[in-house]
Design a protein around this motif. Structure first.
Motif, mmCIF file in Angstrom:
data_model
loop_
_atom_site.group_PDB
_atom_site.id
_atom_site.type_symbol
_atom_site.label_atom_id
_atom_site.label_comp_id
_atom_site.label_asym_id
_atom_site.label_seq_id
_atom_site.Cartn_x
_atom_site.Cartn_y
_atom_site.Cartn_z
ATOM 1 N N ILE A 69 0.872 -1.044 -0.071
ATOM 2 C CA ILE A 69 0.277 0.020 0.030
ATOM 3 C C ILE A 69 0.746 1.043 -0.101
ATOM 4 O O ILE A 69 2.104 1.398 0.884
ATOM 5 N N ILE A 70 0.402 2.383 -1.062
ATOM 6 C CA ILE A 70 0.998 3.320 -0.838
ATOM 7 C C ILE A 70 -0.148 4.235 -0.951
ATOM 8 O O ILE A 70 -0.923 3.938 -1.626
ATOM 9 N N PRO A 71 0.409 5.724 -0.426
ATOM 10 C CA PRO A 71 -0.111 7.118 -0.881
ATOM 11 C C PRO A 71 0.221 7.257 -2.516
ATOM 12 O O PRO A 71 -1.218 8.640 -2.244
ATOM 13 N N GLY A 100 -4.073 7.138 -1.755
ATOM 14 C CA GLY A 100 -4.000 8.384 -2.017
ATOM 15 C C GLY A 100 -4.098 9.496 -0.888
ATOM 16 O O GLY A 100 -4.714 10.273 -0.847
ATOM 17 N N PHE A 101 -3.305 8.852 0.301
ATOM 18 C CA PHE A 101 -3.181 9.952 1.247
ATOM 19 C C PHE A 101 -3.914 10.582 2.304
ATOM 20 O O PHE A 101 -4.337 10.943 3.000
ATOM 21 N N ASP A 102 -4.610 9.132 1.976
ATOM 22 C CA ASP A 102 -6.313 9.081 2.718
ATOM 23 C C ASP A 102 -6.250 7.959 4.132
ATOM 24 O O ASP A 102 -6.158 6.347 3.473
ATOM 25 N N SER A 103 -5.504 7.966 5.371
ATOM 26 C CA SER A 103 -5.692 6.933 6.137
ATOM 27 C C SER A 103 -7.100 6.355 6.415
ATOM 28 O O SER A 103 -6.433 5.126 6.314
ATOM 29 N N LYS A 104 -8.153 6.832 5.943
ATOM 30 C CA LYS A 104 -9.349 5.725 6.633
ATOM 31 C C LYS A 104 -9.171 4.607 5.187
ATOM 32 O O LYS A 104 -9.914 3.308 5.687
ATOM 33 N N LYS A 105 -9.287 5.190 3.384
ATOM 34 C CA LYS A 105 -9.084 4.641 2.640
ATOM 35 C C LYS A 105 -7.610 2.998 3.377
ATOM 36 O O LYS A 105 -8.555 2.579 2.658
ATOM 37 N N SER A 107 -7.312 2.236 5.629
ATOM 38 C CA SER A 107 -7.545 0.901 6.705
ATOM 39 C C SER A 107 -8.038 0.248 6.309
ATOM 40 O O SER A 107 -8.313 -1.088 5.842
ATOM 41 N N ILE A 108 -9.040 0.621 4.852
ATOM 42 C CA ILE A 108 -10.530 -0.462 4.224
ATOM 43 C C ILE A 108 -8.758 -1.729 3.415
ATOM 44 O O ILE A 108 -9.477 -2.445 3.810
ATOM 45 N N LEU A 109 -8.174 -0.932 3.090
ATOM 46 C CA LEU A 109 -7.286 -1.244 2.368
ATOM 47 C C LEU A 109 -6.389 -3.318 2.416
ATOM 48 O O LEU A 109 -6.178 -3.778 2.446
ATOM 49 N N LEU A 110 -5.901 -2.618 3.830
ATOM 50 C CA LEU A 110 -5.362 -2.876 4.538
ATOM 51 C C LEU A 110 -6.349 -4.236 5.451
ATOM 52 O O LEU A 110 -6.123 -5.546 5.702
ATOM 53 N N GLN A 111 -8.187 -3.802 5.438
ATOM 54 C CA GLN A 111 -8.157 -4.882 5.611
ATOM 55 C C GLN A 111 -8.600 -6.147 4.747
ATOM 56 O O GLN A 111 -8.706 -7.320 4.889
ATOM 57 N N ASN A 112 -8.600 -5.635 3.204
ATOM 58 C CA ASN A 112 -8.631 -6.196 2.472
ATOM 59 C C ASN A 112 -7.341 -6.889 2.595
ATOM 60 O O ASN A 112 -7.710 -7.984 1.447
ATOM 61 N N LEU A 113 -6.548 -6.630 2.076
ATOM 62 C CA LEU A 113 -5.191 -7.486 1.895
ATOM 63 C C LEU A 113 -5.221 -9.093 2.732
ATOM 64 O O LEU A 113 -4.880 -9.503 2.615
ATOM 65 N N ILE A 114 -5.825 -8.086 4.364
ATOM 66 C CA ILE A 114 -5.760 -10.016 5.041
ATOM 67 C C ILE A 114 -7.489 -10.807 4.736
ATOM 68 O O ILE A 114 -6.678 -11.932 4.618
ATOM 69 N N ARG A 115 -8.253 -10.483 4.107
ATOM 70 C CA ARG A 115 -9.156 -10.934 3.850
ATOM 71 C C ARG A 115 -8.499 -11.885 2.567
ATOM 72 O O ARG A 115 -9.064 -12.952 2.404
ATOM 73 N N GLN A 116 -7.705 -11.265 2.014
ATOM 74 C CA GLN A 116 -6.860 -12.207 0.953
ATOM 75 C C GLN A 116 -5.485 -12.839 1.335
ATOM 76 O O GLN A 116 -5.288 -13.204 0.385
ATOM 77 N N ARG A 117 -5.183 -13.001 2.477
ATOM 78 C CA ARG A 117 -4.821 -13.691 3.337
ATOM 79 C C ARG A 117 -3.481 -13.454 2.675
ATOM 80 O O ARG A 117 -2.331 -14.742 2.202
ATOM 81 N N GLN A 132 -4.434 -0.501 14.277
ATOM 82 C CA GLN A 132 -4.550 -1.607 13.433
ATOM 83 C C GLN A 132 -3.388 -2.394 12.827
ATOM 84 O O GLN A 132 -3.452 -4.138 12.662
ATOM 85 N N ILE A 133 -1.956 -2.002 12.760
ATOM 86 C CA ILE A 133 -1.056 -2.334 12.298
ATOM 87 C C ILE A 133 -0.420 -3.228 13.270
ATOM 88 O O ILE A 133 -0.013 -3.955 12.985
#
Length: 337
Positions: A69-71, A100-105, A107-117, A132-133
């Protein structure tokens, strides 16, 4: 027989071997005589068998996928390219995402990566997601932070540029060329950005140069904000002789804005900062700027995440790798001595 309905039993029957033999062949857990290998491979090809990677990853608790994940895709494109290249050579594929320098986004991207194992995560963080990290690490998933330091997470592996040293080179060069009225465009409000700005002010003080807070801009990350700030500076070129930027996107948009207004670099105003390798040749005047060592950063990120995947005992331990950058002197800073 359709490929998605073919089972490992079908392959075993076609090859004249047991399902256990086919399983070992697919997992590379054993070496077989050439005649058995040939029989299994021919059966796979003739039946168009596609292994169920999800099932296999669940069984072995490994997907051979790294999440990144990059901004900003533009600013980080060279680093991403090197990370993908190195990880591919290690047998890993990558999932890349832009916050996109959006911390909320983020967070969502981190969740998605975990779901994709994913097996691990490389993160240039916007900040504000430290808890979260920590949770992700608690689940046994390695995380390597790069380019951006999180002050509330000191016990992490980091890959960082020597930010203070880079800013000092930029400012001292600008001063050597006679510049005293210097504007500064910061990036996102986070530790690395603030650290660079503090060093900028420190160098000015060492040279007894008066600060110009009217032309210090914070949290300039989106294109429309960069254009707004660029126009504000260009409306006051009698009060500003040089602009220091903190990423390539700012440089590009500032120069485009100046050209649209019929202004020339460095005749009308000088510019320097943190740029990209291509800025040596892309513009009419090569840009004087700090150029990150993208290959070294990408390689260090890749090797660190692989190290943690292979040795989880190293997780949660502080380590900082600092990478040198090149200071390229082009023609974008006018000598006004």
């Amino acid at each position: 027989m359709k490929g998605n309905s073919v089972t490992i039993k079908d392959v075993a029957s076609k090859a004249g071997v047991s399902t256990a033999t086919v399983s070992r062949y697919l997992n590379n857990s054993r070496t077989f005589p050439e005649n058995i290998t040939s029989s299994i491979q021919n059966a796979i090809e003739s039946l168009k068998y596609v292994p169920n990677e999800n099932a296999r990853s669940l069984k072995h608790n490994k997907t051979n996928v790294i999440g990144i994940i990059i901004p900003d895709m533009v600013v980080y494109s060279y680093i991403m390219r090197e990370i993908e290249r190195v990880l591919y050579n290690y047998g890993y594929s990558v999932i890349m995402a832009n916050s996109g320098f959006d911390s909320k986004k983020e967070s969502i991207l981190l969740q998605n990566l975990i779901r994709q194992r994913v097996d691990g995560i490389l993160l240039a963080s916007c900040g504000h997601n430290s808890e979260q990290i920590k949770t992700i690490e608690g689940q046994g998933i390695p995380v390597v932070l790069f380019d951006r330091y999180l002050v509330d997470m000191p016990n992490m592996p980091y890959i960082l540029e020597k930010g203070r040293e880079c800013v000092r080179k930029i400012v001292e060069y600008a001063i050597s060329q006679g510049h005293r009225k210097i504007a500064y465009i910061k990036g996102p409000e986070e530790y690395v950005s603030n650290e660079r700005f503090e060093e900028f002010l420190k160098v000015l003080d060492e040279h007894n140069i008066e600060h110009c807070p009217r032309f210090y801009y914070s949290d300039v990350t989106q294109q429309d904000k960069i254009r707004e700030v660029s126009n504000d500076i260009l409306n006051h070129i009698d009060e500003v002789s040089l602009v220091i930027t903190t990423n390539g996107k700012q440089i590009k948009n500032f120069i485009m804005t100046a050209h649209e207004r019929g202004m020339e670099i460095p005749k009308s105003i000088s510019i320097t900062g943190f740029g990209l390798e291509e800025y040596k040749t892309l513009f009419l005047s090569p840009i004087t700027c700090i150029i990150q060592n993208h290959k070294t950063i990408g390689k260090a990120c890749s090797e660190k995440i692989i190290e943690l995947i292979n040795n989880r005992k190293l997780m949660g331990k502080r380590s900082i790798i600092e990478i040198d950058s090149e200071f390229f002197i082009g023609e974008s800073v006018k000598n006004i001595n």
